[in-house]
Design a protein around this motif. Sequence first.
Motif: not given
Length: 368
Positions: A94-98
Motif C-alpha cells: 500500500q505504501s508503494m502504491r502511494n
Amino acid sequence: MKKKEQVSGLQIVFMIMLFEIGSTPLFLLGGKAKQDSWLAMSFGSAAGFILLLLLLWIQSRSPKQDLMGMLTFHFGRIAGSLIGGIYCLYFAYQSMRNVRDLGELTSLTLLPLTPMSLTMLIFVLTALYAIWKGTEVIFRLPEVLLPLVLFFYFIIILLLGIMGSLDFTRLMPVFESDLKTIIKTALPDIVSFPFGQMIVFLMLWTLWEKPGVPVKNSLAAYTLISIFLIFMNALNVAVLGPAVAGISQLPFLKVVRTLSHLKFIERLDILVTIQLFIGLLIKMMLFYFCAVKGLTSLTNKPTKWWVFPVGALIYAASFIERDYTQHIAFGLGPSLKIDPIFQVAIPLLLALSILIRGHKKANSTTRT
C-alpha cells in the motif's frame, strides 16, 4: 530505560483525517453510479463505520497489544507470525502504491522533465527520515499539515462557488441508479479504498498516551472526514457533470482547471498538487511505518534495523507497473478485491477468536 513513544488524542484525530483524505478527492469513487456516486460514497462510509466499530472493539479487548501481538496470541506463534508477516508485506504494498501516485502526479503536474525515479526516491527518503526519527515526529506532522490542507480545499470550494461553477442540479435525479447498483458500487470497492484502510490503526492505537482505546477521538475523526469526502465526491459531479467526471482520469484536477479563466489567479492545479502531495506523503509514510513496526514486533529487532530494507523494497516495487494507466487500473480493480481479506476477513476471525476465548473463560470461571 527507553521512554515509550506516545501520541495524544488530538494527534490521532488529525492523523486519521489526513490519512483518510490521502488522494481520495482526486478520483470519482463510485463513478459507475453516475450522479448517485455520492450516495455510493455514503453507503461505503457507513459500511466503513461499522468496520471501524469492529476494529475498535477488537482493540478494546487487547488494549496493550497491536495487530501483530493479537495475531500471535490468537492464532499461535507460527501461524500468527506468518499472517503478521503477510500484513507487513500488505502495508509495504500500500505504501508503494502511494509512492507511485506521488511520482506520477509530480511528473504530470509539476516536474514533467525530471525523472520519476528521482522524485519517488526523494519521497521515500523523506518518509524514511521521519520514521527513523520516531513516532512522535510522524504524528506531529498532521498537526501542522491538516489545517493547511483543509484551508486550501476551502479556498478552492469558495472560488468555485463565487465563479458559479457549482451546479448541484447535476446530482439530480437522486436514486436514478437503483439501490442494488449503488450498493454494488460501494461494496467492496469504496469500503476498501479509503475507509477500510483504517486497519492500519490496529498498529497505532496502542501508542495513545492514555489507558484504553481512543474510541471517541477515532469515531469523531472518521465521521468528520467521511462527510468531507462525500461532499468532495458530489463536488466533482456538480462541476463536471456525471458523464465527464465519470470518464476523467483525475476529475478533481479537471475541476480546478475550470477556474483557469480567472485573471488574478493562475495555475491553481499546483495548489491541488501540493494538497495531494501532503495527503499521499502522510498515507505512504504511515503504511511504511506500520510495515516497519510490524516487523519490529515479530522479530524483536530494533525499529531502525528494518527502516532501510523496507524502504528499499517499497522503492523497488514502485517500478513494477508499466505506466500510470496500468497502475490506476490495477489499484482500482484487482487490488480492491484483495483488500477485504486484510480489512474484513482476518479482523472477523480475530473477533471470533476473542469471543470463543471469552466464552471458554466464562465457562471455566462458572465451573470453578
